[in-house]
Design a protein around this motif. Sequence first.
Motif, short mmCIF file in Angstrom:
data_model
loop_
_atom_site.label_atom_id
_atom_site.label_comp_id
_atom_site.label_asym_id
_atom_site.label_seq_id
_atom_site.Cartn_x
_atom_site.Cartn_y
_atom_site.Cartn_z
N LEU A 112 -17.99 13.43 5.78
CA LEU A 112 -19.34 13.69 6.27
C LEU A 112 -20.34 12.66 5.75
O LEU A 112 -21.27 12.26 6.46
CB LEU A 112 -19.77 15.11 5.89
CG LEU A 112 -18.92 16.22 6.53
CD1 LEU A 112 -19.20 17.55 5.85
CD2 LEU A 112 -19.19 16.31 8.02
N VAL A 160 -18.57 17.47 15.02
CA VAL A 160 -17.74 18.00 13.93
C VAL A 160 -16.74 18.96 14.54
O VAL A 160 -17.08 19.86 15.29
CB VAL A 160 -18.59 18.68 12.84
CG1 VAL A 160 -19.46 17.66 12.14
CG2 VAL A 160 -19.46 19.81 13.40
N PRO A 170 -16.93 24.16 11.06
CA PRO A 170 -17.97 23.41 11.77
C PRO A 170 -19.39 23.71 11.30
O PRO A 170 -20.21 22.78 11.15
CB PRO A 170 -17.76 23.82 13.23
CG PRO A 170 -16.31 24.17 13.31
CD PRO A 170 -16.02 24.85 12.00
N ASP A 171 -19.72 24.98 11.06
CA ASP A 171 -21.08 25.29 10.60
C ASP A 171 -21.34 24.73 9.21
O ASP A 171 -22.45 24.26 8.92
CB ASP A 171 -21.32 26.80 10.62
CG ASP A 171 -21.72 27.29 12.01
OD1 ASP A 171 -21.89 26.46 12.91
OD2 ASP A 171 -21.85 28.53 12.18
N ARG A 227 -21.92 21.03 9.74
CA ARG A 227 -23.26 20.81 10.31
C ARG A 227 -24.33 20.91 9.22
O ARG A 227 -25.22 20.06 9.12
CB ARG A 227 -23.53 21.83 11.41
CG ARG A 227 -24.99 21.86 11.87
CD ARG A 227 -25.25 23.05 12.77
NE ARG A 227 -24.73 22.81 14.09
CZ ARG A 227 -25.41 22.19 15.05
NH1 ARG A 227 -26.63 21.73 14.82
NH2 ARG A 227 -24.88 22.01 16.24
N LEU A 258 -24.38 17.86 6.97
CA LEU A 258 -24.95 16.68 7.61
C LEU A 258 -26.47 16.77 7.71
O LEU A 258 -27.18 15.79 7.45
CB LEU A 258 -24.35 16.50 9.01
CG LEU A 258 -22.91 16.00 9.07
CD1 LEU A 258 -22.36 16.11 10.48
CD2 LEU A 258 -22.83 14.54 8.59
N VAL A 259 -26.97 17.94 8.08
CA VAL A 259 -28.42 18.12 8.18
C VAL A 259 -29.07 17.92 6.81
O VAL A 259 -30.12 17.27 6.68
CB VAL A 259 -28.75 19.51 8.76
CG1 VAL A 259 -30.25 19.79 8.66
CG2 VAL A 259 -28.28 19.60 10.21
N ALA A 301 -30.46 18.11 13.15
CA ALA A 301 -29.60 19.17 13.68
C ALA A 301 -29.30 18.96 15.15
O ALA A 301 -28.20 19.28 15.63
CB ALA A 301 -30.25 20.53 13.45
N VAL A 355 -26.12 16.91 15.91
CA VAL A 355 -24.82 17.38 15.44
C VAL A 355 -24.28 18.39 16.44
O VAL A 355 -24.96 19.36 16.79
CB VAL A 355 -24.90 18.03 14.04
CG1 VAL A 355 -23.52 18.44 13.57
CG2 VAL A 355 -25.55 17.07 13.04
N VAL A 356 -23.07 18.16 16.92
CA VAL A 356 -22.43 19.05 17.89
C VAL A 356 -21.18 19.65 17.23
O VAL A 356 -20.43 18.94 16.55
CB VAL A 356 -22.05 18.29 19.17
CG1 VAL A 356 -21.37 19.22 20.17
CG2 VAL A 356 -23.28 17.64 19.78
N SER A 357 -20.95 20.93 17.45
CA SER A 357 -19.85 21.63 16.78
C SER A 357 -18.74 21.99 17.75
O SER A 357 -18.99 22.52 18.84
CB SER A 357 -20.37 22.91 16.11
OG SER A 357 -21.33 22.61 15.12
N TYR A 411 -15.61 24.44 17.56
CA TYR A 411 -15.10 25.51 16.71
C TYR A 411 -13.61 25.78 16.89
O TYR A 411 -13.08 26.70 16.28
CB TYR A 411 -15.88 26.81 17.01
CG TYR A 411 -17.32 26.73 16.60
CD1 TYR A 411 -17.72 27.00 15.29
CD2 TYR A 411 -18.31 26.38 17.52
CE1 TYR A 411 -19.05 26.93 14.91
CE2 TYR A 411 -19.64 26.30 17.16
CZ TYR A 411 -20.01 26.57 15.86
OH TYR A 411 -21.33 26.49 15.50
#
Length: 222
Positions: A74, A91, A103-104, A107, A110-111, A117, A120-122, A124
């Motif tokens: 990350l 992610v 993933p959360d 995220r 990274l934030v 935010a 950033v795409v998750s 799952y």
Amino acid sequence: MRRPHLPRTQRGKRRAVQGLMVACVLALTPATWMQAAASDRIRTTGDVPATDVAVVFGAGLWDGEPSPYLANRLDAAAELYAAGKVKVVLVTGDNSRKEYDEPDAMRAYLVKHGVPAAKVVSDYAGFDTWDSCVRVKKIFGVDRAVLISQGFHIRRAIALCQAAGVSSYGVGVDAKHDVTWYAGGAREVFAAGKAALDAVFQPDPTFLGPKEDGVRRALTAR
């Protein structure tokens, strides 16, 4: 149980040696394929080509936070974003259980380290490398990406994403050569066989689901 007997004739010994050689070649073929597929596509954060999307693969959580190995990945993604080398970070990780959400956690990390935010795409349902690569292509519509992982894994990630239709460069981040590093390296020897089968037969991932426009929206977000 009867013990196996070694060949007694010269012809039998020769066939045994030939059989062993063939077995060794077959065992090494998947690893050789991975090396060839990734040989000219491994870069550093400093010289990787600029690409819209970076993909970070999950690598475990410790008490709900990214493990040191995952944090290193990350950090590299945040560095690429800050340098303008990528516009969006996707992610991909495991959220198969309510109490485990890679993933959360990725995220949030990274934030916290400077990536907006909205950028950033998750994913799952990145349950393994092949699943992640297929979903990057089929679900999120990504054709080109920078992949981020540890050095012992990045070749497999590149080879599989290339096979899934994602033109990829990879950044293999540094890691302390501890027990986890050596275990990861050993695991790759066995994972190469599955990777080769995935590339040839291209099975659907564990969960495919509908297409998502998260990457497109993130690219246009301000």
